[in-house]
Scaffold this motif. Structure first.
Motif, PDB file in Angstrom:
ATOM      1  N   GLU A 148     -46.478   4.311   1.307  1.00  0.00           N
ATOM      2  CA  GLU A 148     -45.391   4.872   2.088  1.00  0.00           C
ATOM      3  C   GLU A 148     -44.167   3.677   2.367  1.00  0.00           C
ATOM      4  OE1 GLU A 148     -46.607   7.038   5.314  1.00  0.00           O
ATOM      5  OE2 GLU A 148     -47.687   8.475   4.236  1.00  0.00           O
ATOM      6  N   ALA A 149     -44.858   2.622   2.762  1.00  0.00           N
ATOM      7  CA  ALA A 149     -44.124   1.446   3.220  1.00  0.00           C
ATOM      8  C   ALA A 149     -43.400   0.925   1.914  1.00  0.00           C
ATOM      9  CB  ALA A 149     -44.793   0.297   3.912  1.00  0.00           C
ATOM     10  N   ALA A 151     -42.661   2.744  -0.860  1.00  0.00           N
ATOM     11  CA  ALA A 151     -41.790   3.265  -1.050  1.00  0.00           C
ATOM     12  C   ALA A 151     -40.334   3.314  -0.309  1.00  0.00           C
ATOM     13  CB  ALA A 151     -42.005   4.751  -1.058  1.00  0.00           C
ATOM     14  N   ALA A 152     -40.360   3.273   1.001  1.00  0.00           N
ATOM     15  CA  ALA A 152     -39.494   2.943   1.884  1.00  0.00           C
ATOM     16  C   ALA A 152     -38.637   1.845   1.530  1.00  0.00           C
ATOM     17  CB  ALA A 152     -40.033   2.942   3.100  1.00  0.00           C
ATOM     18  N   ASN A 153     -39.378   0.530   1.404  1.00  0.00           N
ATOM     19  CA  ASN A 153     -38.746  -0.687   0.853  1.00  0.00           C
ATOM     20  C   ASN A 153     -37.840  -0.518  -0.384  1.00  0.00           C
ATOM     21  OD1 ASN A 153     -39.791  -2.076   3.114  1.00  0.00           O
ATOM     22  ND2 ASN A 153     -41.503  -2.670   1.969  1.00  0.00           N
ATOM     23  N   THR A 154     -38.421   0.389  -1.439  1.00  0.00           N
ATOM     24  CA  THR A 154     -37.861   0.471  -2.707  1.00  0.00           C
ATOM     25  C   THR A 154     -36.447   1.037  -2.481  1.00  0.00           C
ATOM     26  OG1 THR A 154     -40.076   0.518  -3.590  1.00  0.00           O
ATOM     27  CG2 THR A 154     -37.916   1.525  -4.978  1.00  0.00           C
ATOM     28  N   MET A 155     -36.455   2.161  -1.660  1.00  0.00           N
ATOM     29  CA  MET A 155     -34.911   2.883  -1.337  1.00  0.00           C
ATOM     30  C   MET A 155     -34.141   2.082  -0.481  1.00  0.00           C
ATOM     31  SD  MET A 155     -35.211   5.549  -2.867  1.00  0.00           S
ATOM     32  CE  MET A 155     -33.751   6.318  -2.354  1.00  0.00           C
ATOM     33  N   GLU A 156     -34.857   1.297   0.285  1.00  0.00           N
ATOM     34  CA  GLU A 156     -33.817   0.328   0.933  1.00  0.00           C
ATOM     35  C   GLU A 156     -33.202  -0.766  -0.005  1.00  0.00           C
ATOM     36  OE1 GLU A 156     -31.606  -1.194   4.172  1.00  0.00           O
ATOM     37  OE2 GLU A 156     -32.909   0.483   4.004  1.00  0.00           O
ATOM     38  N   LYS A 159     -30.323   0.618  -1.970  1.00  0.00           N
ATOM     39  CA  LYS A 159     -29.177   0.937  -1.608  1.00  0.00           C
ATOM     40  C   LYS A 159     -28.480  -0.429  -1.185  1.00  0.00           C
ATOM     41  CE  LYS A 159     -30.972   4.545   1.457  1.00  0.00           C
ATOM     42  NZ  LYS A 159     -31.210   5.235   2.913  1.00  0.00           N
TER      43      LYS A 159
END
Length: 392
Positions: A148-149, A151-156, A159
């Motif tokens: 989950e972390a 995936a969140a880092n990937t989206m950040e 951006k």
């Protein structure tokens, strides 16, 4: 996700040993100062496989870690490499180990204790095959949180660096010509030495642009090549290699700060900066792609989810997106040494040579020209030894 299983090879059983202590909080920086038989003192949570491989390759006598080598966040592979190689690993010695020991001090290890001049200075947890196996099993339970972390880092990252990924905004101008050429990018990752060795025929034939990512530049020099470009934060490439004449690109933070630039300036090596939140190996791929390279061959880079997590950095999310960006040009050479392995032994080679000599001798013996040649050789030999016969 399938993870490597521990092989029960020779394990580091509790016992006493002595050696010279070498200390550094950055493991990859410490490796350059280590010698066989030294005791490495590190500060490395979740010891990754690349760092462990380098410690094994040096031939250290033991590893003392101020922090837990497996924190439980995910099943990192470094401790497994050490215990399988029979190298004692003592964990969680605490911050005081760096205060109690000095560089070059002779230390003695007894079970889970560290002694200097017979006096204990620290105690930790001595790892072995069983303890590492249990810790790895427990750590598997934390994988969902890490995914989950990730995936969140990937989206950040998407951006933050979408202009760089989509349009190449921020890629610096370089002298090295990439347009229409192949590019070989070398990172000191898993199996890089064996893979680089197998690629020798490819390098000879295609003469690709040689790019070393930090210590990957040293790997190229060790293999007998001169890198065309060195890119990275300059914390694990040697001074001599930095001075080899390659174009140097220093990886900078997104705000422009580049700690590695001070080192190049001190050495008198001209360099340019490349500010980005990605990893250095990603910047090498993005730069080559933006400059028109026709093919990227990667050695030692990170490709699997286990490797992303084992690297232990949120920034590895950039690698996932970078590979999507350059995927059409990227050939990953990881494991090519296992795919193509020469199994010709010395005895088989000798038998092959003897068979060839025997075949040649048989051909000479049965042919008319061969018989005439043998008669000439026999006459020459008789003329040579005739004076010697007269003497004796």
């Amino acid at each position: 996700m399938r993870l490597p299983t521990l092989r029960r090879t020779r394990s580091a059983e509790p016992g006493a040993l002595s050696g010279t202590a070498r200390l550094d909080r950055r493991t990859k920086r410490l490796v350059g100062r280590l010698r066989p038989g030294d005791i490495a003192v590190i500060d490395h949570v979740d010891l990754d496989r690349v760092a462990a491989d380098s410690l094994v390759a040096v031939g250290v006598a033991a590893v003392l870690n101020a922090r837990p080598s497996i924190s439980g966040r995910y099943p990192n592979l470094g401790p497994q490499m050490l215990v399988e190689a029979g190298i004692p690993l003592i964990d969680d010695l605490g911050e005081t180990i760096f205060q109690q020991l000095r560089e070059g001090a002779v230390v003695r290890i007894e079970d889970d204790k560290v002694l200097v001049d017979g006096e204990p200075v620290a105690a930790g947890v001595r790892q072995d095959v069983a303890s590492v196996g249990k810790a790895m099993a427990d750590a598997r339970e934390g994988l969902s949180v890490q995914l989950e972390a990730f995936a969140a880092n990937t989206m950040e990252y998407l951006k933050q660096e979408r202009d760089l990924l989509l349009d190449g905004v921020g890629v610096p101008d370089v002298v090295t010509s990439f347009a229409g050429r192949h590019c070989l990018i070398v990172v000191r990752g898993y199996d890089y030495k064996a893979d680089l060795d197998v690629l020798r025929p490819y390098v000879r034939e295609f003469k690709p642009v040689l790019v070393g990512v930090d210590g990957g530049a040293d790997a190229l020099v060790e293999a007998g090549y001169t890198p065309d470009m060195i890119i990275g934060d300059m914390d694990s490439v040697s001074d001599d290699v930095l001075r080899c004449g390659a174009e140097v690109v220093v990886h900078a933070y997104p705000d422009g700060r580049a700690p590695g630039l001070a080192r190049t300036q001190q050495l008198g090596v001209p360099a340019i900066t490349f500010p980005a939140a990605a990893t250095s190996e990603d910047l090498a791929m993005l730069l080559a792609d933006e400059k028109g390279v026709s093919l990227i061959v990667a050695v030692g880079t990170h490709a699997t989810l286990v490797e992303f997590l084992d690297k232990g950095r949120g920034g590895m999310a950039s690698t996932f997106l970078t590979r999507l960006k350059v995927g059409g040009k990227l050939v990953d050479a990881k494991g090519v040494s296992r795919l193509y392995r020469q199994n010709l032994s010395g005895s088989a080679l000798l038998l092959l040579v003897l068979s060839a000599i025997a075949a040649m001798a048989a051909a000479v013996a049965v042919s008319t020209v061969g018989k005439a040649y043998l008669a000439v050789v026999a006459a020459w030999w008789d003329n040579l030894i005739f004076p010697l016969r007269q003497l004796f």
